[in-house]
Write a protein that holds these residues in place. Structure first.
Motif, PDB file in Angstrom:
ATOM      1  N   PHE A 226       0.862  -1.191   0.000  1.00  0.00           N
ATOM      2  CA  PHE A 226       0.000   0.000   0.000  1.00  0.00           C
ATOM      3  C   PHE A 226       0.889   1.227   0.000  1.00  0.00           C
ATOM      4  O   PHE A 226       1.865   1.309   0.752  1.00  0.00           O
ATOM      5  N   LYS A 227       0.546   2.202  -0.823  1.00  0.00           N
ATOM      6  CA  LYS A 227       1.348   3.416  -0.958  1.00  0.00           C
ATOM      7  C   LYS A 227       0.727   4.554  -0.169  1.00  0.00           C
ATOM      8  O   LYS A 227      -0.410   4.962  -0.409  1.00  0.00           O
ATOM      9  N   HIS A 228       1.472   5.055   0.824  1.00  0.00           N
ATOM     10  CA  HIS A 228       1.088   6.259   1.554  1.00  0.00           C
ATOM     11  C   HIS A 228       1.473   7.485   0.730  1.00  0.00           C
ATOM     12  O   HIS A 228       2.275   7.407  -0.201  1.00  0.00           O
ATOM     13  N   LYS A 229       0.935   8.639   1.120  1.00  0.00           N
ATOM     14  CA  LYS A 229       1.294   9.883   0.439  1.00  0.00           C
ATOM     15  C   LYS A 229       2.680  10.375   0.840  1.00  0.00           C
ATOM     16  O   LYS A 229       3.245  11.260   0.185  1.00  0.00           O
ATOM     17  N   ASP A 230       3.211   9.828   1.913  1.00  0.00           N
ATOM     18  CA  ASP A 230       4.548  10.183   2.379  1.00  0.00           C
ATOM     19  C   ASP A 230       5.129   8.958   3.072  1.00  0.00           C
ATOM     20  O   ASP A 230       4.407   8.015   3.405  1.00  0.00           O
ATOM     21  N   GLU A 231       6.431   8.959   3.291  1.00  0.00           N
ATOM     22  CA  GLU A 231       7.020   7.852   4.029  1.00  0.00           C
ATOM     23  C   GLU A 231       6.609   7.922   5.492  1.00  0.00           C
ATOM     24  O   GLU A 231       6.044   8.924   5.959  1.00  0.00           O
ATOM     25  N   GLY A 232       6.892   6.878   6.240  1.00  0.00           N
ATOM     26  CA  GLY A 232       6.530   6.858   7.651  1.00  0.00           C
ATOM     27  C   GLY A 232       7.333   5.833   8.426  1.00  0.00           C
ATOM     28  O   GLY A 232       8.208   5.147   7.874  1.00  0.00           O
ATOM     29  N   TYR A 233       7.014   5.749   9.716  1.00  0.00           N
ATOM     30  CA  TYR A 233       7.732   4.862  10.629  1.00  0.00           C
ATOM     31  C   TYR A 233       6.791   4.055  11.510  1.00  0.00           C
ATOM     32  O   TYR A 233       7.167   2.994  12.019  1.00  0.00           O
ATOM     33  N   ALA A 234       5.575   4.549  11.708  1.00  0.00           N
ATOM     34  CA  ALA A 234       4.650   3.935  12.658  1.00  0.00           C
ATOM     35  C   ALA A 234       3.937   2.744  12.035  1.00  0.00           C
ATOM     36  O   ALA A 234       3.370   2.853  10.939  1.00  0.00           O
ATOM     37  N   ILE A 235       3.962   1.615  12.734  1.00  0.00           N
ATOM     38  CA  ILE A 235       3.277   0.412  12.250  1.00  0.00           C
ATOM     39  C   ILE A 235       3.102  -0.551  13.415  1.00  0.00           C
ATOM     40  O   ILE A 235       3.976  -0.646  14.288  1.00  0.00           O
ATOM     41  N   ASP A 236       1.963  -1.258  13.455  1.00  0.00           N
ATOM     42  CA  ASP A 236       1.759  -2.236  14.530  1.00  0.00           C
ATOM     43  C   ASP A 236       0.683  -3.238  14.131  1.00  0.00           C
ATOM     44  O   ASP A 236      -0.364  -2.864  13.582  1.00  0.00           O
ATOM     45  N   TRP A 237       0.962  -4.514  14.407  1.00  0.00           N
ATOM     46  CA  TRP A 237      -0.009  -5.584  14.230  1.00  0.00           C
ATOM     47  C   TRP A 237      -0.859  -5.708  15.490  1.00  0.00           C
ATOM     48  O   TRP A 237      -0.353  -5.563  16.603  1.00  0.00           O
ATOM     49  N   CYS A 250       4.360  10.338   7.814  1.00  0.00           N
ATOM     50  CA  CYS A 250       4.826  11.687   8.139  1.00  0.00           C
ATOM     51  C   CYS A 250       3.848  12.759   7.663  1.00  0.00           C
ATOM     52  O   CYS A 250       4.071  13.950   7.900  1.00  0.00           O
ATOM     53  N   ASN A 251       2.771  12.340   6.997  1.00  0.00           N
ATOM     54  CA  ASN A 251       1.733  13.251   6.528  1.00  0.00           C
ATOM     55  C   ASN A 251       0.555  13.297   7.501  1.00  0.00           C
ATOM     56  O   ASN A 251      -0.564  13.657   7.116  1.00  0.00           O
ATOM     57  N   ASN A 252       0.795  12.876   8.749  1.00  0.00           N
ATOM     58  CA  ASN A 252      -0.187  12.936   9.841  1.00  0.00           C
ATOM     59  C   ASN A 252      -1.318  11.923   9.713  1.00  0.00           C
ATOM     60  O   ASN A 252      -2.311  12.016  10.441  1.00  0.00           O
ATOM     61  N   SER A 253      -1.202  10.966   8.797  1.00  0.00           N
ATOM     62  CA  SER A 253      -2.309  10.055   8.506  1.00  0.00           C
ATOM     63  C   SER A 253      -2.050   8.644   9.028  1.00  0.00           C
ATOM     64  O   SER A 253      -0.912   8.158   9.005  1.00  0.00           O
ATOM     65  N   ILE A 254      -3.131   7.983   9.460  1.00  0.00           N
ATOM     66  CA  ILE A 254      -3.082   6.610   9.949  1.00  0.00           C
ATOM     67  C   ILE A 254      -4.082   5.788   9.136  1.00  0.00           C
ATOM     68  O   ILE A 254      -5.243   6.182   8.985  1.00  0.00           O
ATOM     69  N   TYR A 255      -3.639   4.639   8.633  1.00  0.00           N
ATOM     70  CA  TYR A 255      -4.498   3.786   7.817  1.00  0.00           C
ATOM     71  C   TYR A 255      -4.704   2.435   8.506  1.00  0.00           C
ATOM     72  O   TYR A 255      -3.758   1.858   9.064  1.00  0.00           O
ATOM     73  N   LEU A 256      -5.952   1.949   8.409  1.00  0.00           N
ATOM     74  CA  LEU A 256      -6.319   0.660   8.988  1.00  0.00           C
ATOM     75  C   LEU A 256      -6.327  -0.411   7.901  1.00  0.00           C
ATOM     76  O   LEU A 256      -6.953  -0.240   6.858  1.00  0.00           O
ATOM     77  N   TRP A 257      -5.637  -1.503   8.175  1.00  0.00           N
ATOM     78  CA  TRP A 257      -5.604  -2.661   7.286  1.00  0.00           C
ATOM     79  C   TRP A 257      -6.452  -3.775   7.900  1.00  0.00           C
ATOM     80  O   TRP A 257      -6.205  -4.203   9.024  1.00  0.00           O
ATOM     81  N   PRO A 271      -8.153   7.961   5.876  1.00  0.00           N
ATOM     82  CA  PRO A 271      -7.271   7.773   7.032  1.00  0.00           C
ATOM     83  C   PRO A 271      -7.869   8.325   8.325  1.00  0.00           C
ATOM     84  O   PRO A 271      -8.806   9.119   8.315  1.00  0.00           O
ATOM     85  N   PHE A 272      -7.300   7.867   9.443  1.00  0.00           N
ATOM     86  CA  PHE A 272      -7.601   8.453  10.745  1.00  0.00           C
ATOM     87  C   PHE A 272      -6.783   9.737  10.854  1.00  0.00           C
ATOM     88  O   PHE A 272      -5.557   9.721  10.701  1.00  0.00           O
ATOM     89  N   ILE A 273      -7.459  10.853  11.119  1.00  0.00           N
ATOM     90  CA  ILE A 273      -6.796  12.159  11.200  1.00  0.00           C
ATOM     91  C   ILE A 273      -7.056  12.778  12.580  1.00  0.00           C
ATOM     92  O   ILE A 273      -8.193  12.877  13.016  1.00  0.00           O
ATOM     93  N   GLY A 274      -5.967  13.203  13.222  1.00  0.00           N
ATOM     94  CA  GLY A 274      -6.124  13.825  14.531  1.00  0.00           C
ATOM     95  C   GLY A 274      -4.867  14.504  15.022  1.00  0.00           C
ATOM     96  O   GLY A 274      -4.908  15.304  15.952  1.00  0.00           O
ATOM     97  N   LEU A 308     -15.649   4.126  16.207  1.00  0.00           N
ATOM     98  CA  LEU A 308     -16.226   5.448  16.468  1.00  0.00           C
ATOM     99  C   LEU A 308     -15.824   6.506  15.446  1.00  0.00           C
ATOM    100  O   LEU A 308     -15.854   7.699  15.753  1.00  0.00           O
ATOM    101  N   GLY A 309     -15.455   6.095  14.258  1.00  0.00           N
ATOM    102  CA  GLY A 309     -15.095   7.080  13.242  1.00  0.00           C
ATOM    103  C   GLY A 309     -13.608   7.301  13.149  1.00  0.00           C
ATOM    104  O   GLY A 309     -12.793   6.565  13.715  1.00  0.00           O
ATOM    105  N   LYS A 310     -13.228   8.364  12.422  1.00  0.00           N
ATOM    106  CA  LYS A 310     -11.818   8.609  12.087  1.00  0.00           C
ATOM    107  C   LYS A 310     -11.175   9.718  12.921  1.00  0.00           C
ATOM    108  O   LYS A 310     -10.119  10.233  12.573  1.00  0.00           O
ATOM    109  N   SER A 311     -11.815  10.078  14.033  1.00  0.00           N
ATOM    110  CA  SER A 311     -11.245  11.062  14.960  1.00  0.00           C
ATOM    111  C   SER A 311     -10.904  10.363  16.272  1.00  0.00           C
ATOM    112  O   SER A 311     -11.544   9.371  16.641  1.00  0.00           O
TER     113      SER A 311
END
Length: 476
Positions: A226-237, A250-257, A271-274, A308-311
């Motif tokens: 999956f391609k994010h709009k920017d690179e990142g470091y955060a990930i967890d199973w 690094c674009n402030n976005s979190i995606y659910l797989w 994405p989850f934005i907050g 509960l949504g994306k916030s």
């Protein structure tokens, strides 16, 4: 935020001294200089002085490298035993390289076997002869034993297989329920999921293939990417739902797989934005399958419920600088630890969030950015931390200063050294010797074992003052 390796250089085999013992001179006839507690960040080495490892501080200590430095790695769960306490040990790893050129990178799949060591007493027993003097011959025998168990005859064996990877690997994690499945964050902006089962099976079946320096290299396609709009470091199973994954960039976005089969995923386009800045780390709740936490360069930590949504369901200021890393306690699920760019460590009791101040412990020992933090899988009050100050520290929050106990310890060991007064009593152990420390992990099946990665390679360590106890039911 402190992320990349400062100086990317391919490692070459060489001997190196590590540790925190200050030694001066080499002449046996020179006068003995009194021992001194080495204070990292305070004391400086004079000309002719060097730090050298004191082997009595460890039950086991080994170092190795797989070529290019690795910013991130993971320890794989295996079938060799849920709780292993007898030497020698065998450990399976995955790691992602930080090579000089994108095409030179790889995911390393490797086994380190014959990890030797020696069980030591936290408080050494002093034996005396008839004259009341220390038994120097016995000490010499102990030293000889150390050489036998950790010397040339007791060196670990490294077997390595490499899967080619385009771009540096920012972070890599193995799925807890299926360790042969891993997710890797690339600096190209891709998160890719890989099936490494064939390589792990090959390593398990042979004792000779892929020894250090002769690693087999394989071309392989990922299961999914999956391609994010920017690179990142955060990930967890998710530890509770097999295949469920979150990735933050690094674009402030979190995606659910969400897994749709054993080899495919559905990644929600929304994405989850907050957060107001880069998402640095993610941690799923160990008890709530729909809840995860995130931390950010904006200095905050957010708690999310995917129903509960994306916030975020809750968000709070956690540090006065970037929040680089965090760890959710698997044995005490109300406890969340975080480490900041300013070197501070905070421990929060999430049950107190509604009351405003949830911080139950805060440490300012490190003076450089925290690069990794992780609760022990065997002791609810213990955690390990790594920092850009090249220190790996181990903490036990249950400890308090006890002057009577300290005096008794000094009497038993004939210790003449007074520890610095400003050291927190919860600081249990300091490990040094690695340059540009990036990440650490406890081994879930070998109590007391910690592995760390740095610009100059990996260390496997088992401090002698870490009491290995059996984990709580269901912790493994």
């Amino acid at each position: 935020m402190t992320r990349g390796i400062k100086h990317r250089m391919k490692a070459k085999s060489k001997s190196k001294n590590k540790g925190s013992k200050k030694e001066v001179g080499s002449s046996s006839s020179a006068p003995q200089i009194p021992a001194k507690v080495w204070q990292p960040g305070v004391d400086k080495l004079e000309e002719g002085e060097e730090l050298q490892c004191d082997p009595s501080a460890y039950n086991s200590l080994h170092g190795f490298h797989i070529g290019w430095p690795c910013l991130s790695f993971d320890i794989l769960r295996d079938s060799l035993g849920l709780v292993r306490t007898e030497f020698p040990h065998t450990v399976y790893f995955i790691a992602g390289t930080q090579a000089e050129k994108p095409s030179w990178n790889s995911i390393g799949v490797f086994k380190v076997s014959n990890i030797s060591g020696k069980r030591r007493e936290p408080v050494p027993k002093l034996e005396t002869d008839a004259s009341g003097m220390d038994d120097e011959d016995n000490d010499s025998d102990d030293d000889s034993d150390d050489e036998d168990e950790n010397g040339a005859q007791g060196c670990p064996s490294l077997q390595l297989r490499k899967v080619t990877h385009q771009g540096c690997v920012n972070r890599i994690r193995s799925m807890p329920q299926n360790p042969h499945i891993c997710a890797a964050w690339a600096d190209t902006g891709f998160v890719q999921v890989w099936d490494l089962s064939s390589h792990l099976n090959a390593l398990a079946e042979t004792e000779t293939e892929g020894v250090q320096g002769v690693a087999a290299v394989f071309n392989q396609d990922p299961l999914y990417k999956f391609k994010h709009k920017d690179e990142g470091y955060a990930i967890d199973w998710s530890p509770l739902v097999p295949g469920r994954l979150v990735s933050g960039d690094c674009n402030n976005s979190i995606y659910l797989w969400e897994p749709t089969s054993a080899t495919t995923w559905n990644v929600d386009d929304a994405p989850f934005i907050g957060h107001a800045a880069s998402v640095e780390d993610l941690q799923w709740s160990p008890t709530e399958p729909h809840v995860f936490a995130s931390c950010s360069v904006d200095g905050s930590i957010a708690i999310w419920d995917i129903r509960l949504g994306k916030s975020p369901a809750a968000s709070f200021k956690a540090h006065n600088a970037d929040v680089n890393v965090m760890s959710w306690n698997r044995l005490a699920s109300c406890m969340l630890a975080s480490g900041s760019d300013d070197g501070t460590i905070s421990i929060r009791d999430l049950r107190l969030l509604k009351e405003g101040d949830s911080v139950v412990a805060h440490f300012e020992y490190h003076k450089h950015p925290i690069t990794s933090i992780e609760w022990s899988p065997h002791e609810a009050s213990s955690l390990a931390v790594s920092s850009s100050d090249n220190q790996l520290t181990i903490w036990d929050l249950s400890l308090e200063k006890d002057e009577e106990e300290e005096a008794e310890f000094k009497a038993k060991t004939k210790e003449q050294v007074n520890a610095p007064e400003d050291l927190p009593p919860q600081l249990l152990f300091i490990h040094q010797g690695q340059k540009d420390l990036k990440e650490l992990h406890w081994h879930a099946q070998i109590p007391g074992m910690i592995v760390s990665t740095a610009a100059d390679g990996f260390n496997v360590l088992m401090p002698s003052n870490i009491q290995s106890i059996l984990p709580s039911d269901g912790a493994l």
